[in-house]
Every structure is written in C-alpha cells, then in structure tokens.
Design an enzyme around this catalytic site. Structure first.
Site, PDB file in Angstrom:
ATOM      1  N   ASN A   9      -2.640   8.634  -5.368  1.00 56.42           N
ATOM      2  CA  ASN A   9      -1.990   7.331  -5.153  1.00 56.42           C
ATOM      3  C   ASN A   9      -0.635   7.582  -4.494  1.00 56.42           C
ATOM      4  OD1 ASN A   9      -0.733   4.832  -5.373  1.00 56.42           O
ATOM      5  ND2 ASN A   9      -0.394   5.013  -7.596  1.00 56.42           N
ATOM      6  N   TRP A  10      -0.527   7.183  -3.220  1.00 59.13           N
ATOM      7  CA  TRP A  10       0.718   7.471  -2.498  1.00 59.13           C
ATOM      8  C   TRP A  10       1.831   6.475  -2.834  1.00 59.13           C
ATOM      9  CZ3 TRP A  10      -1.067   8.272   3.304  1.00 59.13           C
ATOM     10  CH2 TRP A  10      -2.061   9.257   3.342  1.00 59.13           C
ATOM     11  N   LYS A  11       1.493   5.405  -3.518  1.00 54.45           N
ATOM     12  CA  LYS A  11       2.474   4.328  -3.782  1.00 54.45           C
ATOM     13  C   LYS A  11       3.094   3.887  -2.444  1.00 54.45           C
ATOM     14  CE  LYS A  11       3.161   6.475  -8.209  1.00 54.45           C
ATOM     15  NZ  LYS A  11       3.951   6.547  -9.432  1.00 54.45           N
ATOM     16  N   HIS A  98      -2.150  -0.665 -12.244  1.00 54.26           N
ATOM     17  CA  HIS A  98      -1.220   0.471 -12.375  1.00 54.26           C
ATOM     18  C   HIS A  98      -0.010  -0.004 -13.183  1.00 54.26           C
ATOM     19  CE1 HIS A  98       1.662   3.578 -11.343  1.00 54.26           C
ATOM     20  NE2 HIS A  98       0.628   4.329 -11.032  1.00 54.26           N
ATOM     21  N   GLU A 100       3.010   0.316 -12.779  1.00 54.41           N
ATOM     22  CA  GLU A 100       4.095  -0.269 -11.975  1.00 54.41           C
ATOM     23  C   GLU A 100       3.796  -1.727 -11.641  1.00 54.41           C
ATOM     24  OE1 GLU A 100       4.044   2.821  -9.030  1.00 54.41           O
ATOM     25  OE2 GLU A 100       4.790   4.226 -10.536  1.00 54.41           O
ATOM     26  N   GLU A 170      -3.109   6.500 -18.123  1.00 56.98           N
ATOM     27  CA  GLU A 170      -1.820   6.950 -17.594  1.00 56.98           C
ATOM     28  C   GLU A 170      -0.703   6.559 -18.558  1.00 56.98           C
ATOM     29  OE1 GLU A 170      -2.054   7.594 -13.081  1.00 56.98           O
ATOM     30  OE2 GLU A 170      -1.361   5.572 -13.450  1.00 56.98           O
ATOM     31  N   GLY A 176       5.645  10.063 -13.127  1.00 59.46           N
ATOM     32  CA  GLY A 176       6.812  10.336 -12.298  1.00 59.46           C
ATOM     33  C   GLY A 176       7.966  10.958 -13.065  1.00 59.46           C
ATOM     34  N   SER A 216       2.109  12.949 -14.012  1.00 56.81           N
ATOM     35  CA  SER A 216       2.680  14.254 -13.656  1.00 56.81           C
ATOM     36  C   SER A 216       1.638  15.372 -13.595  1.00 56.81           C
ATOM     37  CB  SER A 216       3.828  14.619 -14.606  1.00 56.81           C
ATOM     38  OG  SER A 216       4.851  13.633 -14.526  1.00 56.81           O
ATOM     39  N   GLY A 237       0.069  10.996  -8.572  1.00 53.48           N
ATOM     40  CA  GLY A 237       1.093  10.322  -7.786  1.00 53.48           C
ATOM     41  C   GLY A 237       1.856  11.320  -6.932  1.00 53.48           C
ATOM     42  N   GLY A 238       2.994  11.781  -7.438  1.00 52.77           N
ATOM     43  CA  GLY A 238       3.893  12.641  -6.661  1.00 52.77           C
ATOM     44  C   GLY A 238       3.221  13.832  -5.998  1.00 52.77           C
TER      45      GLY A 238
HETATM   46  C1  PEP Z   1       0.675   7.571 -10.776  1.00 53.81           C
HETATM   47  O1  PEP Z   1       1.488   6.955 -10.140  1.00 53.81           O
HETATM   48  O2  PEP Z   1      -0.440   7.078 -10.976  1.00 53.81           O
HETATM   49  C2  PEP Z   1       1.063   8.877 -11.289  1.00 53.81           C
HETATM   50  C3  PEP Z   1       0.303   9.436 -12.199  1.00 53.81           C
HETATM   51  O3  PEP Z   1       2.223   9.431 -10.801  1.00 53.81           O
HETATM   52  P1  PEP Z   1       2.758  10.960 -11.049  1.00 53.81           P
HETATM   53  O4  PEP Z   1       1.589  11.869 -10.818  1.00 53.81           O
HETATM   54  O5  PEP Z   1       3.837  11.131 -10.035  1.00 53.81           O
HETATM   55  O6  PEP Z   1       3.235  11.007 -12.458  1.00 53.81           O
END
Ligand code: PEP
Length: 254
Positions: A9-11, A98, A100, A170, A176, A216, A237-238
C-alpha cells in the site's frame, strides 16, 4: 491451501514516474528471484492504477489494487471513484477500512460494509482492514474491538461472498511506527479472527480466508511472521515504497 498474498500500500506517495519505476523494478526482481506462489499486489494512488496494471500480469501472480472506493456505483459524487472504474483500470483488489480512513475520514463499520458490497459487486477482492489502537490493547478490549469491526463490516455477507474476502489485521500501534506485533501476538489475533468466522459461518469458510498481517513489516521480520500458521501474507506500507525491500518481503513467503 489458502492463498498467500503480499500487498504493498503506497498510500499518498510516489509521483507517476516514480511509481512506474518502482513497479517495473520490483516486478523484475520478483520475476527473477522469487520461486514461491504468493500473489503480489501493487496498490498505488488511483491516478497511477491504469498504468501500473498495464505493467504487470496475473499470469506472473502480479496484481494491482486501489486504496479505497466509493460505495456508490456512479452519479453526482464529486471526487469519488467507483469500483466499476477501478475494475476498468485493470485492478483486482481494493483496500477497505484502512485505519487511516477510519481515523481521518471517519469511516464507520456500517459505511465500510457498503463499500465491501460495492467491491464484491464487481467481482473484485476486498482487503478488509481491522485493528485496535494502543489504548484499546492496553485496556485489554482489543478482541471486542476486532469482533465489532469484523462482524459489522463483513458478517452481512453470505458464506459464498465471505470466501471472496481478504482480511488484514493491522494493529494501529504498529502502523508506520517501526513497532511490529510479535509473531505470537499477531498469530493470537489471526487465530481469533478465524474462530469468529468459523462461529458465524463454518470451518470450511474460516479455513479458506486469507488473513494478512500489517504493521511495520520489513524484510527483517517477514519470514518469522510468515512462519505462523494463521498468517497468510502481509499488507505492507513503508517497506513497499522501495523495490528491494518489497521484493525481499515477497521472497520471505515460501
Ligand atoms: C499500512 O499502511 O497498511 C502499513 C502496514 O504501514 P507500515 O508497513 O508502514 O506500518
């Protein structure tokens, strides 16, 4: 055997050129270096979706997805994107709920249930996100929170429809932040989610559903997380913003 799925997921990151370069590089690395059977999903911002979809192919187990959708099919909803539009761009998956979106856009379980329906109506796969905050975990109400998110967002579905759903656990405190749930903590929740599905539907449905872990995930912790019996992949994500780290997470899935 359940499908293993690693999704990135690039957000709201990467301009158009950067996004296409990332997909090309990661797809090449995965093609050259990965022998496993996991499905890999690139989830860029909407405006990159059509171009990203053209760079990859389902025959190579590479797919694309959207980060959100409207719960309406079409009409006067300025700024919204329908699941029909997402499908016509070549995508196969849509992230729903998600944290967010729940936190910054006030998306509720009822609202998300309608989005799940919109996704399934186009034969796309929803990745339905759930997870507790740090405060909820520390007050030991995380199982109640997860039960509410899952039952209100998904349990209106028939057993057949439910089998099309992917769930992503999650924990909000791990997104993040660099803090990963331990493999034991994640496994405990994944097994709990599967038990909820078995209670509502049956064992066959519960055993068929892919449950991803997200929070993460990095090349350094992916293999251990993937070794847990109820963890069927990751929503990343990241670490999905760099081809090398994303490809290395994919390679950690046997
Ligand atoms: C996400 O945004 O779904 C996520 C898990 O981010 P990260 O891997 O950066 O924690």
């Amino acid at each position: 055997m359940r499908k293993k799925i690693i999704a990135g997921n690039w957000k709201m990151n990467k301009n158009f050129e950067e996004g296409l370069a990332l997909v090309s590089e990661a797809a090449n690395m995965i093609h050259d270096e990965y022998q496993g059977s996991a499905q890999v999903v690139f989830i860029p911002p909407f405006i990159h979706l059509n171009a990203v979809s053209k760079l990859i192919s389902a025959e190579s187990n590479l797919f694309s997805g959207a980060q959100n959708c409207s719960n309406h099919a079409s009409g006067a909803y300025t700024g919204e994107i329908s699941t029909g539009m997402i499908k016509s761009c070549g995508a196969s998956f849509v992230i729903i709920g998600h944290s967010e979106r729940r936190q910054y856009f006030n998306e509720t379980n009822d609202w998300l249930a309608r989005k799940v329906d919109a996704v399934l109506s186009e034969n796309l796969t929803p990745i339905y996100c759930c997870g507790e905050t740090l405060e909820e975990r520390e007050s030991n109400v995380h199982f109640d929170v997860l039960k509410k998110q899952i039952s209100e967002g998904l349990f209106h579905l028939s057993a057949e429809a439910m089998k099309q759903v992917v769930i992503a656990y999650e924990p909000v405190w791990a997104i993040g932040t660099g803090k990963t749930a331990s493999t034991a903590q994640a496994q405990e929740v994944h097994a709990f989610i599967r038990s909820l599905i078995e209670e509502k539907y049956n064992k066959e449905v519960a055993d068929s559903i892919t449950i991803q872990y997200g929070g993460s995930v990095k090349p350094e912790n992916a293999a251990e997380l993937f070794s847990a019996p109820d963890i069927d992949g990751a929503l990343v994500g990241g670490a999905a913003l760099q081809s090398r780290s994303f490809a290395d997470i994919v390679k950690a899935m046997k």
